[in-house]
Design a protein around this motif. Sequence first.
Motif, PDB file in Angstrom:
ATOM      1  N   THR A 106       0.810  -1.221   0.000  1.00  0.00           N
ATOM      2  CA  THR A 106       0.000   0.000   0.000  1.00  0.00           C
ATOM      3  C   THR A 106       0.845   1.274   0.000  1.00  0.00           C
ATOM      4  O   THR A 106       0.348   2.348   0.319  1.00  0.00           O
ATOM      5  N   ALA A 107       2.132   1.154  -0.363  1.00  0.00           N
ATOM      6  CA  ALA A 107       3.023   2.325  -0.337  1.00  0.00           C
ATOM      7  C   ALA A 107       2.514   3.435  -1.255  1.00  0.00           C
ATOM      8  O   ALA A 107       2.467   4.612  -0.867  1.00  0.00           O
ATOM      9  N   LEU A 108       2.129   3.081  -2.471  1.00  0.00           N
ATOM     10  CA  LEU A 108       1.633   4.093  -3.404  1.00  0.00           C
ATOM     11  C   LEU A 108       0.233   4.560  -3.022  1.00  0.00           C
ATOM     12  O   LEU A 108      -0.087   5.751  -3.126  1.00  0.00           O
ATOM     13  N   GLU A 109      -0.604   3.645  -2.565  1.00  0.00           N
ATOM     14  CA  GLU A 109      -1.964   4.021  -2.154  1.00  0.00           C
ATOM     15  C   GLU A 109      -1.923   5.100  -1.072  1.00  0.00           C
ATOM     16  O   GLU A 109      -2.727   6.045  -1.087  1.00  0.00           O
ATOM     17  N   ALA A 110      -0.967   4.989  -0.147  1.00  0.00           N
ATOM     18  CA  ALA A 110      -0.841   5.997   0.917  1.00  0.00           C
ATOM     19  C   ALA A 110      -0.492   7.361   0.329  1.00  0.00           C
ATOM     20  O   ALA A 110      -1.004   8.398   0.784  1.00  0.00           O
ATOM     21  N   PHE A 111       0.375   7.389  -0.680  1.00  0.00           N
ATOM     22  CA  PHE A 111       0.704   8.648  -1.344  1.00  0.00           C
ATOM     23  C   PHE A 111      -0.538   9.255  -2.006  1.00  0.00           C
ATOM     24  O   PHE A 111      -0.795  10.460  -1.903  1.00  0.00           O
ATOM     25  N   VAL A 112      -1.300   8.415  -2.688  1.00  0.00           N
ATOM     26  CA  VAL A 112      -2.499   8.887  -3.391  1.00  0.00           C
ATOM     27  C   VAL A 112      -3.511   9.465  -2.404  1.00  0.00           C
ATOM     28  O   VAL A 112      -4.109  10.525  -2.639  1.00  0.00           O
ATOM     29  N   GLN A 113      -3.693   8.777  -1.278  1.00  0.00           N
ATOM     30  CA  GLN A 113      -4.629   9.272  -0.259  1.00  0.00           C
ATOM     31  C   GLN A 113      -4.172  10.606   0.321  1.00  0.00           C
ATOM     32  O   GLN A 113      -4.980  11.517   0.533  1.00  0.00           O
ATOM     33  N   LYS A 114      -2.860  10.751   0.546  1.00  0.00           N
ATOM     34  CA  LYS A 114      -2.335  12.011   1.086  1.00  0.00           C
ATOM     35  C   LYS A 114      -2.462  13.131   0.056  1.00  0.00           C
ATOM     36  O   LYS A 114      -2.765  14.281   0.416  1.00  0.00           O
ATOM     37  N   ASP A 115      -2.241  12.814  -1.191  1.00  0.00           N
ATOM     38  CA  ASP A 115      -2.425  13.804  -2.254  1.00  0.00           C
ATOM     39  C   ASP A 115      -3.863  14.316  -2.265  1.00  0.00           C
ATOM     40  O   ASP A 115      -4.111  15.524  -2.376  1.00  0.00           O
ATOM     41  N   ASN A 116      -4.817  13.409  -2.118  1.00  0.00           N
ATOM     42  CA  ASN A 116      -6.229  13.803  -2.069  1.00  0.00           C
ATOM     43  C   ASN A 116      -6.521  14.652  -0.834  1.00  0.00           C
ATOM     44  O   ASN A 116      -7.228  15.666  -0.910  1.00  0.00           O
ATOM     45  N   LEU A 118      -4.479  16.524   0.879  1.00  0.00           N
ATOM     46  CA  LEU A 118      -3.844  17.847   0.790  1.00  0.00           C
ATOM     47  C   LEU A 118      -4.314  18.644  -0.420  1.00  0.00           C
ATOM     48  O   LEU A 118      -3.900  19.790  -0.611  1.00  0.00           O
ATOM     49  N   LYS A 119      -5.179  18.006  -1.229  1.00  0.00           N
ATOM     50  CA  LYS A 119      -5.679  18.639  -2.458  1.00  0.00           C
ATOM     51  C   LYS A 119      -4.527  19.109  -3.351  1.00  0.00           C
ATOM     52  O   LYS A 119      -4.595  20.162  -3.990  1.00  0.00           O
ATOM     53  N   GLY A 120      -3.481  18.301  -3.367  1.00  0.00           N
ATOM     54  CA  GLY A 120      -2.336  18.586  -4.231  1.00  0.00           C
ATOM     55  C   GLY A 120      -1.423  19.699  -3.755  1.00  0.00           C
ATOM     56  O   GLY A 120      -0.472  20.058  -4.458  1.00  0.00           O
ATOM     57  N   LYS A 121      -1.666  20.219  -2.561  1.00  0.00           N
ATOM     58  CA  LYS A 121      -0.882  21.363  -2.081  1.00  0.00           C
ATOM     59  C   LYS A 121       0.301  20.879  -1.237  1.00  0.00           C
ATOM     60  O   LYS A 121       0.276  20.888   0.001  1.00  0.00           O
ATOM     61  N   TYR A 122       1.329  20.444  -1.906  1.00  0.00           N
ATOM     62  CA  TYR A 122       2.558  19.986  -1.268  1.00  0.00           C
ATOM     63  C   TYR A 122       3.656  19.992  -2.328  1.00  0.00           C
ATOM     64  O   TYR A 122       3.394  20.035  -3.529  1.00  0.00           O
ATOM     65  N   GLY A 123       4.918  19.931  -1.850  1.00  0.00           N
ATOM     66  CA  GLY A 123       6.037  19.853  -2.777  1.00  0.00           C
ATOM     67  C   GLY A 123       6.360  18.419  -3.148  1.00  0.00           C
ATOM     68  O   GLY A 123       6.344  18.027  -4.306  1.00  0.00           O
ATOM     69  N   PHE A 124       6.646  17.605  -2.128  1.00  0.00           N
ATOM     70  CA  PHE A 124       6.890  16.186  -2.343  1.00  0.00           C
ATOM     71  C   PHE A 124       6.414  15.412  -1.123  1.00  0.00           C
ATOM     72  O   PHE A 124       6.220  15.981  -0.044  1.00  0.00           O
ATOM     73  N   LEU A 125       6.220  14.103  -1.302  1.00  0.00           N
ATOM     74  CA  LEU A 125       5.906  13.178  -0.219  1.00  0.00           C
ATOM     75  C   LEU A 125       6.989  12.110  -0.191  1.00  0.00           C
ATOM     76  O   LEU A 125       7.447  11.651  -1.244  1.00  0.00           O
ATOM     77  N   SER A 126       7.396  11.699   1.025  1.00  0.00           N
ATOM     78  CA  SER A 126       8.499  10.753   1.177  1.00  0.00           C
ATOM     79  C   SER A 126       8.092   9.601   2.087  1.00  0.00           C
ATOM     80  O   SER A 126       7.459   9.798   3.124  1.00  0.00           O
ATOM     81  N   TYR A 204       6.389  16.580   2.926  1.00  0.00           N
ATOM     82  CA  TYR A 204       6.016  15.755   4.071  1.00  0.00           C
ATOM     83  C   TYR A 204       6.644  14.363   4.063  1.00  0.00           C
ATOM     84  O   TYR A 204       6.754  13.715   3.011  1.00  0.00           O
ATOM     85  N   PHE A 205       7.009  13.910   5.253  1.00  0.00           N
ATOM     86  CA  PHE A 205       7.300  12.507   5.530  1.00  0.00           C
ATOM     87  C   PHE A 205       5.980  11.814   5.806  1.00  0.00           C
ATOM     88  O   PHE A 205       5.169  12.288   6.603  1.00  0.00           O
ATOM     89  N   LEU A 206       5.754  10.680   5.137  1.00  0.00           N
ATOM     90  CA  LEU A 206       4.476   9.984   5.258  1.00  0.00           C
ATOM     91  C   LEU A 206       4.707   8.566   5.782  1.00  0.00           C
ATOM     92  O   LEU A 206       5.103   7.671   5.027  1.00  0.00           O
ATOM     93  N   PRO A 207       4.452   8.317   7.073  1.00  0.00           N
ATOM     94  CA  PRO A 207       4.763   7.010   7.654  1.00  0.00           C
ATOM     95  C   PRO A 207       3.880   5.878   7.132  1.00  0.00           C
ATOM     96  O   PRO A 207       4.255   4.704   7.246  1.00  0.00           O
ATOM     97  N   GLU A 208       2.715   6.221   6.586  1.00  0.00           N
ATOM     98  CA  GLU A 208       1.816   5.169   6.064  1.00  0.00           C
ATOM     99  C   GLU A 208       2.357   4.552   4.777  1.00  0.00           C
ATOM    100  O   GLU A 208       1.962   3.449   4.397  1.00  0.00           O
ATOM    101  N   SER A 209       3.224   5.270   4.085  1.00  0.00           N
ATOM    102  CA  SER A 209       3.864   4.733   2.876  1.00  0.00           C
ATOM    103  C   SER A 209       5.188   4.107   3.290  1.00  0.00           C
ATOM    104  O   SER A 209       6.131   4.804   3.655  1.00  0.00           O
ATOM    105  N   VAL A 210       5.257   2.787   3.237  1.00  0.00           N
ATOM    106  CA  VAL A 210       6.427   2.075   3.752  1.00  0.00           C
ATOM    107  C   VAL A 210       7.113   1.305   2.627  1.00  0.00           C
ATOM    108  O   VAL A 210       6.459   0.605   1.841  1.00  0.00           O
TER     109      VAL A 210
END
Length: 301
Positions: A106-116, A118-126, A204-210
């Motif tokens: 679910t590493a990519l799924e977590a990124f997609v959920q965070k993107d939603n 934040l409504k795309g308002k971020y630089g990068f997710l890690s 952002y650092f995203l711990p749900e994406s492992v």
Amino acid sequence: MKEAFNNHCRKDIVAVVVTYNRMKLLEKCVESLQGQSVVPDIMIIDNASTDGTAELFRNSKKNVHYYNTGSNLGGAGGFSYGIEKAVEKGYKYIWILDDDTMPTETALEAFVQKDNELKGKYGFLSSKVLWKDESICTMNIQKITKWKQLKEYDKCEKIQYASFVSLFVKAETVKSVGLPYKDFFIWADDWEYTRRISKTCESYFLPESVVNHWCASNIGADIVTVSEDRLNRFEYMYRNDVVMYRQDGIEGYFYLLIRNFLHVFRILTKSSAKLSKIKLMLKATLKGFRFKPQIVYPKEK
């Protein structure tokens, strides 16, 4: 290779994986990408491997796309090539990975959920990066600032620096800040690039994406302990670091001065080949002040 197309496919997301002569690891990485709960397109950027990588992937079908750079451009050149290609092909999101990165399902799924969220308002997710034994991978620990390393791994935090082991960016961000410096060849291309992005937008650092990083050792490169026959590689590190930190002006130069002084102290007290290592550090740092790579912007589709 395992192909898991029963999961949800996202044709607007591409995983860019740079590789060089690590076919077996790359094959496992691709299998992990194919097994994602959200399946991306996969773009393999091969730095002219000679181990059979081309033969294995050149005729891949469905969502795997193989590109050979024609020569070894280093990690920096490979990522610059791949990210530019992703933007040219019209992808909306780019997931940047090393060839020894093994994402959990679910590493990519977590990124997609965070993107939603934040409504795309971020630089990068890690991603949270674990080593093969499930401990934190020490060489990929993100930095909150140049002075402060991330210490808590179970909550989302704003960060400024991250590695390309698993990084999620929007194509529009790449169009805005440009591509990583291909002239770096190796080392600091990811740290410089993420800092360039985080200066423009919170990241952002995203711990749900492992992901798991299957690097050989859970100890990062260190000039103090490196053997003399591998010392020359560190020229890239000290040269590139000047470019990375000078984007923060006086604070960046001050940090570089303190950091290099501490490295010299550690070499003098703990290392062999002291003179060779200190001479290399000074020479490479001076070269960095003259090194002025230009930001290149991707061509659009």
